[in-house]
Design an enzyme around this catalytic site. Structure first.
Site, short mmCIF file in Angstrom:
data_model
loop_
_atom_site.label_atom_id
_atom_site.label_comp_id
_atom_site.label_asym_id
_atom_site.label_seq_id
_atom_site.Cartn_x
_atom_site.Cartn_y
_atom_site.Cartn_z
N HIS A 128 0.87 -1.18 0.00
CA HIS A 128 0.00 0.00 0.00
C HIS A 128 0.92 1.24 0.00
O HIS A 128 2.02 1.20 0.55
CB HIS A 128 -0.83 -0.05 1.28
CG HIS A 128 -1.89 0.99 1.39
ND1 HIS A 128 -1.64 2.29 1.76
CD2 HIS A 128 -3.24 0.91 1.21
CE1 HIS A 128 -2.78 2.97 1.79
NE2 HIS A 128 -3.77 2.15 1.46
N ASP A 205 3.10 -3.98 8.22
CA ASP A 205 1.86 -3.24 8.03
C ASP A 205 0.73 -4.26 8.17
O ASP A 205 0.47 -5.06 7.28
CB ASP A 205 1.90 -2.60 6.64
CG ASP A 205 0.53 -2.09 6.19
OD1 ASP A 205 -0.47 -2.33 6.88
OD2 ASP A 205 0.49 -1.46 5.11
N GLN A 208 -4.52 -4.98 7.13
CA GLN A 208 -5.51 -5.95 6.62
C GLN A 208 -5.46 -7.28 7.37
O GLN A 208 -6.24 -8.18 7.07
CB GLN A 208 -5.28 -6.20 5.11
CG GLN A 208 -5.45 -4.97 4.24
CD GLN A 208 -6.89 -4.45 4.20
OE1 GLN A 208 -7.84 -5.14 4.59
NE2 GLN A 208 -7.05 -3.22 3.75
N LYS A 231 -10.65 -0.75 10.48
CA LYS A 231 -10.78 -1.93 9.61
C LYS A 231 -11.19 -3.16 10.41
O LYS A 231 -11.51 -4.19 9.85
CB LYS A 231 -9.47 -2.18 8.87
CG LYS A 231 -9.14 -1.08 7.86
CD LYS A 231 -7.97 -1.46 7.03
CE LYS A 231 -7.34 -0.29 6.30
NZ LYS A 231 -8.17 0.22 5.21
N CYS A 371 -4.73 2.39 -3.77
CA CYS A 371 -3.49 2.90 -3.14
C CYS A 371 -2.38 1.87 -3.26
O CYS A 371 -1.57 1.71 -2.32
CB CYS A 371 -3.71 3.27 -1.68
SG CYS A 371 -4.96 4.50 -1.43
N1 C6P Z 1 -6.38 0.56 2.89
C1 C6P Z 1 -8.17 0.18 1.30
O1 C6P Z 1 -9.25 0.44 0.78
P1 C6P Z 1 -5.11 3.73 7.33
O2 C6P Z 1 -5.78 4.54 6.25
O3 C6P Z 1 -3.95 4.45 7.91
O4 C6P Z 1 -6.06 3.17 8.33
O5 C6P Z 1 -4.54 2.42 6.59
C2 C6P Z 1 -3.69 2.56 5.51
C3 C6P Z 1 -3.41 1.22 4.93
C4 C6P Z 1 -2.15 0.69 5.09
N2 C6P Z 1 -1.86 -0.55 4.65
C5 C6P Z 1 -2.77 -1.32 4.07
C6 C6P Z 1 -2.40 -2.71 3.63
C7 C6P Z 1 -4.07 -0.82 3.87
O6 C6P Z 1 -4.97 -1.61 3.30
C8 C6P Z 1 -4.39 0.48 4.29
C9 C6P Z 1 -5.74 1.07 4.02
C10 C6P Z 1 -7.71 0.98 2.51
O7 C6P Z 1 -7.45 -0.75 0.89
C11 C6P Z 1 -7.84 2.45 2.26
S1 C6P Z 1 -6.76 3.02 0.99
#
Ligand code: C6P
Length: 414
Positions: A128, A205, A208, A231, A371
């Site tokens: 991401h 990270d 997910q 999430k 992203c």
């Molecule tokens: N992915 C998706 O629709 P935040 O926004 O900080 O809570 O998470 C960011 C992020 C970082 N790593 C991974 C693997 C992610 O999936 C995400 C967030 C969402 O896939 C929003 S772009």
């Protein structure tokens, strides 16, 4: 219709999520955008409301009853998340706004202090943007080089080439546990061992992963791990960086302000103990309370049952979707290697059009690059449509998705 899972009462589970019970464009909502953010159960909504209705005050500041209660709520929530991630102690849990801020925190403190011109930062092309751009900023400022583990044609990390990119110059490796664009589950414990063998650190990270499986940071053996509350059925604007205490102790502060200091003098300041050293300003107290309630909720349902149910629904979806003419699924074939995400394209129909037509039938999916532009480049597509499943989704909802895709096929003559 797949067999019912004993002990997993789906109708009463769904009834706990008010947002699921609505019509969109005249049809019952089918919410398949869980990788972007999950819906919230009543238990989480009530915990947040109760905090604001009864206990609202600032933390670690006032000597009055409400401030005492707010502080207790906030620190209990930290302890709850410490046990959720199997951290050694609550002090290893730093509250952040989410995964993005947790990664920026490590990049902006540990990495800027420890990465130099001749060093390398290792990522993968599956990441991401939140796990690419902060490291590119470090590279720009330090002169270090960013390198990538490649993917194979099923969107799995090409670990047979890991030793080509991982070596004594590698200072830190940062990888997603589960890909948001493909659903690929990465073998983190195995990679961590190899990273430690060359003397580097590894950040995970877990945006997910946290929603779908127990995260045991001690078993994984990694050095930093990030998750987002929203999430995993918790609120937005809250997340966690976990790191081993000795790393947190040696790291510089991230932001300056109230709460993170011990003493402020005209010519300099000293820092509060970890984790407060990293928590400048009034924190998202209600967010922490809500995230802890989400951890209670998920563990109350049980990750074993959640995993079994998701595997049934995702397996059924893979089967049904692979029979749709013109539909291509990206990511691993095997259910053992993937989580709740199914990314797909359908003939020449643009994923945004697919998503718009599905929405007109009450089915919510995400379309775009998610992203993860390096993933799109790897598969030579500009975008995909993405259906992402969670504990409350049903096989009937998979049927609704497939039905709505028939409409797309009709319009685009796929
Ligand atoms: N992915 C998706 O629709 P935040 O926004 O900080 O809570 O998470 C960011 C992020 C970082 N790593 C991974 C693997 C992610 O999936 C995400 C967030 C969402 O896939 C929003 S772009």
């Amino acid at each position: 219709m797949p067999a019912v899972i004993e002990g997993f009462d789906l109708p009463s589970l769904r009834a706990q999520f008010p947002a699921l019970d609505q019509e969109v464009n005249g049809r019952p909502l089918v919410y398949l955008d869980n990788a972007a953010t999950a819906q919230k159960p009543r238990e989480v909504l009530d915990a947040i409301a109760q905090f604001y209705e009864r206990d609202n005050a600032n933390v670690h500041r006032g000597i009055h009853e409400l401030s005492r209660r707010a502080t207790e709520n906030f620190e209990d929530a930290r302890a709850r998340i410490a046990s959720f991630m199997n951290a050694s102690e609550p002090a290893e849990i730093v509250w952040t706004r989410g995964t993005t801020e947790a990664i920026n925190l490590v990049a902006g403190t540990w990495a800027l202090d420890n990465v130099g011109e001749d060093d390398e930062i290792l990522l993968s092309t599956m990441e991401h943007h939140s796990n690419i751009v902060p490291w590119q900023l470090v590279a720009e400022r330090t002169g270090a080089k960013v390198r990538y583990i490649e993917m194979d044609d099923q969107g799995r990390l090409a670990l047979d080439t890991l030793s080509d990119v991982l070596g004594e110059r590698t200072k830190i490796v940062s990888l997603g546990h589960i890909s948001n664009a493909l659903g690929t589950v990465n073998p983190i414990a195995e990679i961590t061992r190899r990273v430690h063998d060359v003397g580097a650190l590894i950040m995970i990270d877990g945006a997910q992963a946290g929603p779908h499986r127990p995260v045991d940071v001690q078993e994984l053996g990694c050095d930093f791990y990030a998750i987002s509350g929203h999430k995993m059925c918790g609120p937005t604007g809250i997340g966690v960086l976990w790191a081993r205490r000795e790393l947190l102790e040696e790291m510089s502060p991230y932001q300056g302000g109230g709460e993170m200091i011990r003493i402020v003098e005209r010519d300099g300041s000293t820092w509060a103990e970890v984790p407060h050293k990293f928590e400048a300003g009034t924190p998202n107290i209600a967010g922490a309370v809500g995230m802890a309630a989400a951890a209670d909720f998920l563990e109350g349902v049980g990750f074993d049952l959640i995993a079994e149910h998701e595997r049934t629904v995702v397996g059924y979806a893979m089967e049904q979707l692979s029979q749709v003419p013109g539909l291509r699924i990206y990511g691993p074939d095997s259910l053992d290697e993937r989580s709740g995400v199914i990314s797909f394209t359908l003939g020449d129909a643009h994923p945004h059009d697919i998503s718009t037509i599905l929405d007109s039938e009450g089915v919510a999916v995400r379309a775009g690059h998610h992203c993860a532009q390096l993933v799109m480049r790897h598969f030579d597509v500009a975008a995909t449509a993405r259906a992402s499943f969670y504990l409350y989704n049903t096989t009937d909802e998979v049927d609704r998705l497939v039905e709505a895709l028939d409409t797309v096929r009709g319009i685009f003559a796929v």
